[in-house]
Design a protein around this motif. Structure first.
Motif, PDB file in Angstrom:
ATOM      1  N   ASN A  34       0.803  -1.226   0.000  1.00 55.18           N
ATOM      2  CA  ASN A  34       0.000   0.000   0.000  1.00 55.18           C
ATOM      3  C   ASN A  34       0.833   1.271   0.000  1.00 55.18           C
ATOM      4  OD1 ASN A  34      -2.485  -1.328   0.003  1.00 55.18           O
ATOM      5  ND2 ASN A  34      -2.389  -1.623   2.221  1.00 55.18           N
ATOM      6  N   GLU A  35       2.136   1.140  -0.205  1.00 50.45           N
ATOM      7  CA  GLU A  35       3.008   2.306  -0.154  1.00 50.45           C
ATOM      8  C   GLU A  35       3.980   2.292  -1.329  1.00 50.45           C
ATOM      9  OE1 GLU A  35       5.584   4.753   3.199  1.00 50.45           O
ATOM     10  OE2 GLU A  35       4.810   2.773   3.663  1.00 50.45           O
ATOM     11  N   ARG A  36       4.289   3.465  -1.836  1.00 50.46           N
ATOM     12  CA  ARG A  36       5.231   3.546  -2.959  1.00 50.46           C
ATOM     13  C   ARG A  36       6.622   3.104  -2.537  1.00 50.46           C
ATOM     14  NH1 ARG A  36       4.405   9.415  -5.166  1.00 50.46           N
ATOM     15  NH2 ARG A  36       6.578   9.384  -4.592  1.00 50.46           N
ATOM     16  N   LEU A  37       7.305   2.440  -3.466  1.00 55.29           N
ATOM     17  CA  LEU A  37       8.631   1.890  -3.195  1.00 55.29           C
ATOM     18  C   LEU A  37       9.610   2.960  -2.726  1.00 55.29           C
ATOM     19  CD1 LEU A  37      10.590  -0.508  -3.265  1.00 55.29           C
ATOM     20  CD2 LEU A  37      11.002   0.020  -5.675  1.00 55.29           C
ATOM     21  N   ASP A  38       9.610   4.131  -3.346  1.00 54.24           N
ATOM     22  CA  ASP A  38      10.567   5.168  -2.951  1.00 54.24           C
ATOM     23  C   ASP A  38      10.379   5.579  -1.496  1.00 54.24           C
ATOM     24  OD1 ASP A  38       8.127   6.453  -3.600  1.00 54.24           O
ATOM     25  OD2 ASP A  38       9.115   8.229  -4.423  1.00 54.24           O
ATOM     26  N   ARG A  39       9.151   5.609  -1.022  1.00 55.02           N
ATOM     27  CA  ARG A  39       8.890   5.982   0.370  1.00 55.02           C
ATOM     28  C   ARG A  39       9.325   4.880   1.331  1.00 55.02           C
ATOM     29  NH1 ARG A  39       3.032   8.399  -1.082  1.00 55.02           N
ATOM     30  NH2 ARG A  39       3.761  10.366  -1.971  1.00 55.02           N
ATOM     31  N   VAL A  40       9.099   3.636   0.945  1.00 57.89           N
ATOM     32  CA  VAL A  40       9.534   2.517   1.787  1.00 57.89           C
ATOM     33  C   VAL A  40      11.054   2.513   1.890  1.00 57.89           C
ATOM     34  CG1 VAL A  40       9.575  -0.001   2.020  1.00 57.89           C
ATOM     35  CG2 VAL A  40       7.495   1.137   1.223  1.00 57.89           C
ATOM     36  N   LEU A  41      11.726   2.671   0.762  1.00 55.18           N
ATOM     37  CA  LEU A  41      13.190   2.678   0.768  1.00 55.18           C
ATOM     38  C   LEU A  41      13.740   3.840   1.595  1.00 55.18           C
ATOM     39  CD1 LEU A  41      13.904   1.711  -2.956  1.00 55.18           C
ATOM     40  CD2 LEU A  41      14.182   0.269  -0.924  1.00 55.18           C
ATOM     41  N   ALA A  42      13.070   4.989   1.532  1.00 58.31           N
ATOM     42  CA  ALA A  42      13.516   6.161   2.296  1.00 58.31           C
ATOM     43  C   ALA A  42      13.512   5.872   3.799  1.00 58.31           C
ATOM     44  CB  ALA A  42      12.642   7.367   1.982  1.00 58.31           C
ATOM     45  N   ASN A  43      12.602   5.013   4.256  1.00 55.88           N
ATOM     46  CA  ASN A  43      12.572   4.629   5.670  1.00 55.88           C
ATOM     47  C   ASN A  43      13.877   3.958   6.102  1.00 55.88           C
ATOM     48  OD1 ASN A  43       9.929   5.546   5.977  1.00 55.88           O
ATOM     49  ND2 ASN A  43       9.052   3.543   5.508  1.00 55.88           N
ATOM     50  N   TYR A  44      14.597   3.389   5.138  1.00 57.35           N
ATOM     51  CA  TYR A  44      15.855   2.687   5.415  1.00 57.35           C
ATOM     52  C   TYR A  44      17.051   3.456   4.845  1.00 57.35           C
ATOM     53  CZ  TYR A  44      12.500  -0.867   6.584  1.00 57.35           C
ATOM     54  OH  TYR A  44      11.433  -1.532   7.140  1.00 57.35           O
ATOM     55  N   GLU A  45      16.825   4.743   4.556  1.00 53.14           N
ATOM     56  CA  GLU A  45      17.858   5.640   4.032  1.00 53.14           C
ATOM     57  C   GLU A  45      18.460   5.115   2.737  1.00 53.14           C
ATOM     58  OE1 GLU A  45      20.508   6.372   7.290  1.00 53.14           O
ATOM     59  OE2 GLU A  45      18.943   7.369   8.462  1.00 53.14           O
ATOM     60  N   ILE A  46      17.596   4.567   1.886  1.00 54.81           N
ATOM     61  CA  ILE A  46      18.002   4.077   0.570  1.00 54.81           C
ATOM     62  C   ILE A  46      17.307   4.926  -0.485  1.00 54.81           C
ATOM     63  CG2 ILE A  46      17.943   2.113  -1.023  1.00 54.81           C
ATOM     64  CD1 ILE A  46      17.779   0.294   1.508  1.00 54.81           C
ATOM     65  N   ILE A  47      18.093   5.434  -1.410  1.00 55.71           N
ATOM     66  CA  ILE A  47      17.518   6.234  -2.494  1.00 55.71           C
ATOM     67  C   ILE A  47      17.841   5.550  -3.815  1.00 55.71           C
ATOM     68  CG2 ILE A  47      17.591   8.438  -3.712  1.00 55.71           C
ATOM     69  CD1 ILE A  47      18.344   9.707  -0.978  1.00 55.71           C
ATOM     70  N   ILE A  48      16.801   5.239  -4.561  1.00 47.33           N
ATOM     71  CA  ILE A  48      16.926   4.700  -5.917  1.00 47.33           C
ATOM     72  C   ILE A  48      16.238   5.725  -6.816  1.00 47.33           C
ATOM     73  CG2 ILE A  48      16.404   2.776  -7.472  1.00 47.33           C
ATOM     74  CD1 ILE A  48      17.987   1.615  -5.259  1.00 47.33           C
ATOM     75  N   GLU A  49      17.030   6.493  -7.545  1.00 45.56           N
ATOM     76  CA  GLU A  49      16.484   7.595  -8.344  1.00 45.56           C
ATOM     77  C   GLU A  49      15.356   7.155  -9.278  1.00 45.56           C
ATOM     78  OE1 GLU A  49      16.796  10.859  -8.221  1.00 45.56           O
ATOM     79  OE2 GLU A  49      18.162  10.668  -6.533  1.00 45.56           O
ATOM     80  N   GLN A  50      15.489   5.975  -9.897  1.00 41.51           N
ATOM     81  CA  GLN A  50      14.486   5.523 -10.857  1.00 41.51           C
ATOM     82  C   GLN A  50      13.131   5.284 -10.196  1.00 41.51           C
ATOM     83  OE1 GLN A  50      17.511   4.378 -10.410  1.00 41.51           O
ATOM     84  NE2 GLN A  50      18.495   3.792 -12.313  1.00 41.51           N
ATOM     85  N   ALA A  51      13.111   5.074  -8.892  1.00 44.25           N
ATOM     86  CA  ALA A  51      11.852   4.818  -8.181  1.00 44.25           C
ATOM     87  C   ALA A  51      11.210   6.099  -7.662  1.00 44.25           C
ATOM     88  CB  ALA A  51      12.106   3.859  -7.015  1.00 44.25           C
ATOM     89  N   ASN A  52      11.972   7.186  -7.592  1.00 41.74           N
ATOM     90  CA  ASN A  52      11.457   8.426  -7.015  1.00 41.74           C
ATOM     91  C   ASN A  52      10.295   8.975  -7.822  1.00 41.74           C
ATOM     92  OD1 ASN A  52      13.169   8.388  -4.860  1.00 41.74           O
ATOM     93  ND2 ASN A  52      14.622   9.844  -5.720  1.00 41.74           N
ATOM     94  N   GLY A  53       9.167   9.164  -7.131  1.00 44.36           N
ATOM     95  CA  GLY A  53       7.992   9.753  -7.760  1.00 44.36           C
ATOM     96  C   GLY A  53       7.243   8.822  -8.694  1.00 44.36           C
ATOM     97  N   VAL A  54       7.654   7.556  -8.765  1.00 45.16           N
ATOM     98  CA  VAL A  54       7.009   6.584  -9.648  1.00 45.16           C
ATOM     99  C   VAL A  54       6.121   5.685  -8.795  1.00 45.16           C
ATOM    100  CG1 VAL A  54       7.390   4.735 -11.327  1.00 45.16           C
ATOM    101  CG2 VAL A  54       8.979   6.656 -11.214  1.00 45.16           C
ATOM    102  N   ASP A  55       4.935   5.384  -9.282  1.00 44.18           N
ATOM    103  CA  ASP A  55       3.976   4.590  -8.511  1.00 44.18           C
ATOM    104  C   ASP A  55       4.283   3.098  -8.624  1.00 44.18           C
ATOM    105  OD1 ASP A  55       1.860   4.006  -6.878  1.00 44.18           O
ATOM    106  OD2 ASP A  55       0.356   4.137  -8.460  1.00 44.18           O
ATOM    107  N   ILE A  56       5.357   2.687  -7.947  1.00 44.41           N
ATOM    108  CA  ILE A  56       5.730   1.276  -7.874  1.00 44.41           C
ATOM    109  C   ILE A  56       5.326   0.795  -6.485  1.00 44.41           C
ATOM    110  CG2 ILE A  56       7.650  -0.354  -7.802  1.00 44.41           C
ATOM    111  CD1 ILE A  56       9.169   1.514  -9.678  1.00 44.41           C
TER     112      ILE A  56
END
Length: 158
Positions: A34-56
């Motif tokens: 129920n949450e976008r991948l970029d937001r989940v990864l941010a919880n673990y201080e991981i940034i994947i540019e390709q996921a930012n702002g994309v509804d994955i």
């Protein structure tokens, strides 16, 4: 049974799978359907540019982390026979983010994907990667009774 009922057992299986295969890595597994991948990864201080702002939205996410090395693992869960649409959803996520491994698992049957991949020998439909290394998504049945994948059902064969 609802699709979301599969997430917990799949997360537990993925966690053990990663612990067994990625010794020395910090292992994190999370249900994040129920949450976008970029937001989940941010919880673990991981940034994947390709996921930012994309509804994955991955159903179950695995992270193996050692120093600055990050490996991602995706599970998409279905409770119906698998279709090309299901594969296409996971394929798009894999093409954008390029996880280490990706699984499309169903508690039903491989459906039309069995005919396409095994019958017509189109394993290329499972291909993804960064161009340097071709990886293959794994499709298979989830054994509800044993809370684990039916490895004999996997395509391509393990």
């Amino acid at each position: 049974m609802l699709e979301k009922d599969l997430y917990g057992p799949m997360r537990i299986w993925l966690e053990q799978y990663l612990k067994d295969n990625f010794k020395g890595y910090e292992i994190i597994t999370v249900i994040c359907s129920n949450e976008r991948l970029d937001r989940v990864l941010a919880n673990y201080e991981i940034i994947i540019e390709q996921a930012n702002g994309v509804d994955i939205q991955i159903d179950v996410l695995g992270i193996a982390r050692k120093d600055k090395k990050i490996k991602l693992f995706f599970i998409e869960a279905k409770k119906t026979n698998l279709t090309l649409r299901d594969l296409g959803q996971l394929w798009a996520y894999c093409k954008l983010v390029v996880p280490e491994e990706a699984f499309l698992l169903t508690s039903a049957d491989l459906g039309s994907l069995r005919k396409l991949v095994a019958g017509f020998k189109r394993e290329d439909l499972l291909d993804f990667g960064d161009g340097k290394k071709i990886k293959k998504m794994q499709i298979g049945r989830w054994g509800v009774g044993k809370n684990g994948p039916d490895l004999n059902s996997f395509l391509p064969k393990l």
